[in-house]
Design an enzyme around this catalytic site. Sequence first.
Site, mmCIF file in Angstrom:
data_model
loop_
_atom_site.group_PDB
_atom_site.id
_atom_site.type_symbol
_atom_site.label_atom_id
_atom_site.label_comp_id
_atom_site.label_asym_id
_atom_site.label_seq_id
_atom_site.Cartn_x
_atom_site.Cartn_y
_atom_site.Cartn_z
ATOM 1 N N SER A 241 0.833 -1.216 0.000
ATOM 2 C CA SER A 241 0.000 0.000 0.000
ATOM 3 C C SER A 241 0.866 1.264 0.000
ATOM 4 O O SER A 241 0.588 2.216 -0.752
ATOM 5 C CB SER A 241 -0.959 0.003 1.187
ATOM 6 O OG SER A 241 -0.282 -0.275 2.387
ATOM 7 N N HIS A 271 -2.025 -8.913 1.702
ATOM 8 C CA HIS A 271 -1.695 -7.667 2.423
ATOM 9 C C HIS A 271 -2.841 -7.384 3.400
ATOM 10 O O HIS A 271 -3.095 -8.177 4.300
ATOM 11 C CB HIS A 271 -1.468 -6.572 1.383
ATOM 12 C CG HIS A 271 -0.881 -5.294 1.908
ATOM 13 N ND1 HIS A 271 -0.224 -5.188 3.096
ATOM 14 C CD2 HIS A 271 -0.853 -4.030 1.362
ATOM 15 C CE1 HIS A 271 0.174 -3.930 3.278
ATOM 16 N NE2 HIS A 271 -0.200 -3.213 2.241
ATOM 17 N N HIS A 318 5.876 -12.820 7.252
ATOM 18 C CA HIS A 318 6.078 -11.424 6.869
ATOM 19 C C HIS A 318 7.274 -11.328 5.926
ATOM 20 O O HIS A 318 8.225 -12.105 6.059
ATOM 21 C CB HIS A 318 6.316 -10.535 8.095
ATOM 22 C CG HIS A 318 6.051 -9.101 7.812
ATOM 23 N ND1 HIS A 318 7.019 -8.253 7.330
ATOM 24 C CD2 HIS A 318 4.910 -8.365 7.882
ATOM 25 C CE1 HIS A 318 6.482 -7.057 7.144
ATOM 26 N NE2 HIS A 318 5.208 -7.093 7.459
ATOM 27 N N ARG A 327 3.026 -5.013 16.584
ATOM 28 C CA ARG A 327 1.639 -4.542 16.428
ATOM 29 C C ARG A 327 0.679 -5.653 16.882
ATOM 30 O O ARG A 327 -0.401 -5.393 17.393
ATOM 31 C CB ARG A 327 1.366 -4.158 14.968
ATOM 32 C CG ARG A 327 2.258 -3.027 14.471
ATOM 33 C CD ARG A 327 2.115 -2.797 12.981
ATOM 34 N NE ARG A 327 2.426 -3.985 12.207
ATOM 35 C CZ ARG A 327 2.245 -4.117 10.899
ATOM 36 N NH1 ARG A 327 1.746 -3.098 10.206
ATOM 37 N NH2 ARG A 327 2.567 -5.233 10.266
ATOM 38 N N ASP A 375 -2.203 -8.764 11.454
ATOM 39 C CA ASP A 375 -3.552 -9.194 11.085
ATOM 40 C C ASP A 375 -4.058 -10.392 11.884
ATOM 41 O O ASP A 375 -5.256 -10.676 11.872
ATOM 42 C CB ASP A 375 -3.588 -9.526 9.590
ATOM 43 C CG ASP A 375 -3.355 -8.289 8.743
ATOM 44 O OD1 ASP A 375 -3.939 -7.251 9.062
ATOM 45 O OD2 ASP A 375 -2.574 -8.361 7.781
HETATM 46 N N1 HAX Z 1 1.435 -19.874 5.453
HETATM 47 C C1 HAX Z 1 1.912 -20.741 4.520
HETATM 48 N N2 HAX Z 1 2.966 -20.485 3.719
HETATM 49 C C2 HAX Z 1 3.597 -19.313 3.905
HETATM 50 C C3 HAX Z 1 3.203 -18.380 4.880
HETATM 51 C C4 HAX Z 1 2.062 -18.688 5.662
HETATM 52 N N3 HAX Z 1 1.574 -17.854 6.562
HETATM 53 N N4 HAX Z 1 4.030 -17.316 4.828
HETATM 54 C C5 HAX Z 1 4.909 -17.570 3.837
HETATM 55 N N5 HAX Z 1 4.648 -18.780 3.274
HETATM 56 C C6 HAX Z 1 5.295 -19.388 2.123
HETATM 57 C C7 HAX Z 1 5.201 -18.440 0.929
HETATM 58 O O1 HAX Z 1 3.926 -18.556 0.286
HETATM 59 C C8 HAX Z 1 6.344 -18.886 0.075
HETATM 60 O O2 HAX Z 1 5.959 -20.088 -0.600
HETATM 61 P P1 HAX Z 1 6.414 -20.357 -2.127
HETATM 62 O O3 HAX Z 1 7.903 -20.502 -2.045
HETATM 63 O O4 HAX Z 1 5.700 -21.597 -2.476
HETATM 64 O O5 HAX Z 1 5.990 -19.168 -2.928
HETATM 65 C C9 HAX Z 1 7.393 -19.263 1.122
HETATM 66 O O6 HAX Z 1 6.683 -19.501 2.350
HETATM 67 C C10 HAX Z 1 8.427 -18.181 1.376
HETATM 68 O O7 HAX Z 1 7.751 -16.982 1.678
HETATM 69 P P2 HAX Z 1 8.423 -15.869 2.619
HETATM 70 O O8 HAX Z 1 9.657 -15.403 1.947
HETATM 71 O O9 HAX Z 1 8.508 -16.359 4.000
HETATM 72 O O10 HAX Z 1 7.301 -14.739 2.612
HETATM 73 P P3 HAX Z 1 7.001 -13.656 1.494
HETATM 74 O O11 HAX Z 1 7.865 -12.486 1.760
HETATM 75 O O12 HAX Z 1 7.042 -14.242 0.124
HETATM 76 O O13 HAX Z 1 5.480 -13.297 1.804
HETATM 77 C C11 HAX Z 1 3.613 -12.827 3.178
HETATM 78 C C12 HAX Z 1 5.100 -12.585 2.952
HETATM 79 C C13 HAX Z 1 3.130 -11.922 4.300
HETATM 80 C C14 HAX Z 1 2.850 -12.444 1.897
HETATM 81 C C15 HAX Z 1 3.405 -14.310 3.536
HETATM 82 O O14 HAX Z 1 4.052 -14.611 4.740
HETATM 83 C C16 HAX Z 1 1.935 -14.705 3.619
HETATM 84 O O15 HAX Z 1 1.335 -15.012 2.582
HETATM 85 N N6 HAX Z 1 1.335 -14.687 4.859
HETATM 86 C C17 HAX Z 1 -0.078 -14.971 5.026
HETATM 87 C C18 HAX Z 1 -0.912 -13.782 4.613
HETATM 88 C C19 HAX Z 1 -0.760 -12.648 5.592
HETATM 89 O O16 HAX Z 1 -0.849 -12.822 6.788
HETATM 90 N N7 HAX Z 1 -0.568 -11.439 5.060
HETATM 91 C C20 HAX Z 1 -0.480 -10.216 5.866
HETATM 92 C C21 HAX Z 1 0.947 -9.726 6.035
HETATM 93 C C22 HAX Z 1 1.029 -8.464 6.847
HETATM 94 C C23 HAX Z 1 0.480 -7.346 6.077
HETATM 95 O O17 HAX Z 1 0.977 -6.882 5.069
HETATM 96 N N8 HAX Z 1 -0.647 -6.889 6.471
HETATM 97 O O18 HAX Z 1 -1.273 -6.021 5.720
#
Ligand code: HAX
Length: 437
Positions: A241, A271, A318, A327, A375
């Site tokens: 964002s 996000h 994250h 947070r 979240d």
């Molecule tokens: N559950 C399962 N798998 C997860 C995971 C979770 N909570 N978090 C990361 N992974 C996976 C990723 O999907 C990725 O898999 P692939 O290699 O198959 O693509 C792998 O672990 C490596 O990811 P990472 O490097 O640890 O994390 P990223 O930087 O790629 O992504 C995210 C960060 C927040 C998007 C990710 O942890 C996620 O999808 N979390 C769940 C959704 C979530 O809670 N989002 C909110 C984040 C906070 C925010 O921005 N709020 O607005």
Amino acid sequence: MSTLKDVLKKKIDAHRPRTTRLVKEFGDVKLGDVTISQAIGGARGIKCLVTDISYLDPMEGIRFRGMTIPETFAALPKVPGSDYPYVEGFWWLLLTGDVPTMEQTLEVVEDWKSKAALPQYVIDVLRALPRDSHPMVMFSAGIVAMQRESVFASNYAAGKFNKMTCWEDMLEDANNLMAKLGPLGAYIYRMKYKGDVHIAADPNLDMGGQFAHMIGQSDEYKDVARMYFILHSDHESGNVSAHTTHLVASALSDAYLSYSAGINGLAGPLHGLANEEVLRWTQNFMAKLGGKVPTEEELKAALWDTLNSGQVIPGYGHAVLRKTDPRYTSQREFCLNTPGLAEYPLFQLVKMIFEVAPGVLLEHGKAKNPWPNVDAQSGVIQWYYGVTQYEFYTVLFGIGRALGCLANITWDRALGYAIERPKSVTTAMLEAAAGIK
Ligand code: HAX
């Protein structure tokens, strides 16, 4: 004859192994100063953004203008009778880096009050949308519709652009938008979920208290709103964002165009929408158990089911953080210190997930950070106070996130940051750099 989709599918199937191989086998190969895995993997960790509004340390979490969350809450002027500070004073802090006096805080309170009324045409736009549109669509549409208010855009169109002083117009737009976002969110909430019956503003209230009042909430919720907006305000400028807002503003787009774009990014499930997903996941799980408290084994099995079906565990992981999000901790403490909420069954389950999910994610072995983010904890507080419409939660996030995004783009203008334009390369160029024949 092959359809466009058939032909494209074949091309995608043939291309995917090339990308996978580049990341897996050649991810560390350098392309100038960045690696192949950074170029393909969402620019992770590349230091190419500058902001002084907040800084996110992977182990310590966020600092706003150098202050941790507890330090921020302790330092700012408090709303009389409340343990929480004025959102308006926090805005002063984000913009200037100084803790404001009560007098300075009240200056912003009065300024925002004078600007808070929504123009009728914005209300007309909201009402013209199908009532089942997602509230984030309404929120984004309401913001972009207000663009005709932009002082920056009208001065630019009148040939009055001045690189040294244009930040003043951006600040004026930012203040106008900050003043209206609470009433905009409240209008959407009451129109969609409360029989289209609206509550007039109370001239005595600050921004957070006013929002609680206008959605029809209790006095206790006023502090929830203040806490929530401040906690969600900023997470340095690389998150989707904030970065989207900054990117769009870099084309000299005004605050309305830029922040509505940021809101669209916030609406993504990875996000800001994750808070909605967390509550949906948790309540579906409770429903499956018929309301009984799960055993640790039952919870583990449900988490594994989610992972095995290829989904993420919402609220965990994250891109930058490598520990529990402060947070999350701050909201957890709010729950623990609020009688009624501390014993609330949904909070008990959220607490239990905190104890079990990191171990499951570690065993799963993919997520770099197995700990909860903001979240994982926010929805339960909303639910407890009767804000039970999950899909609205990201609007709350969007009201708070504006504080950081708009402070950042005001400074972007002040410092004359350039239009953003990273360089693209082709997959064949990456293969050449990796030495793949
Ligand atoms: N559950 C399962 N798998 C997860 C995971 C979770 N909570 N978090 C990361 N992974 C996976 C990723 O999907 C990725 O898999 P692939 O290699 O198959 O693509 C792998 O672990 C490596 O990811 P990472 O490097 O640890 O994390 P990223 O930087 O790629 O992504 C995210 C960060 C927040 C998007 C990710 O942890 C996620 O999808 N979390 C769940 C959704 C979530 O809670 N989002 C909110 C984040 C906070 C925010 O921005 N709020 O607005």
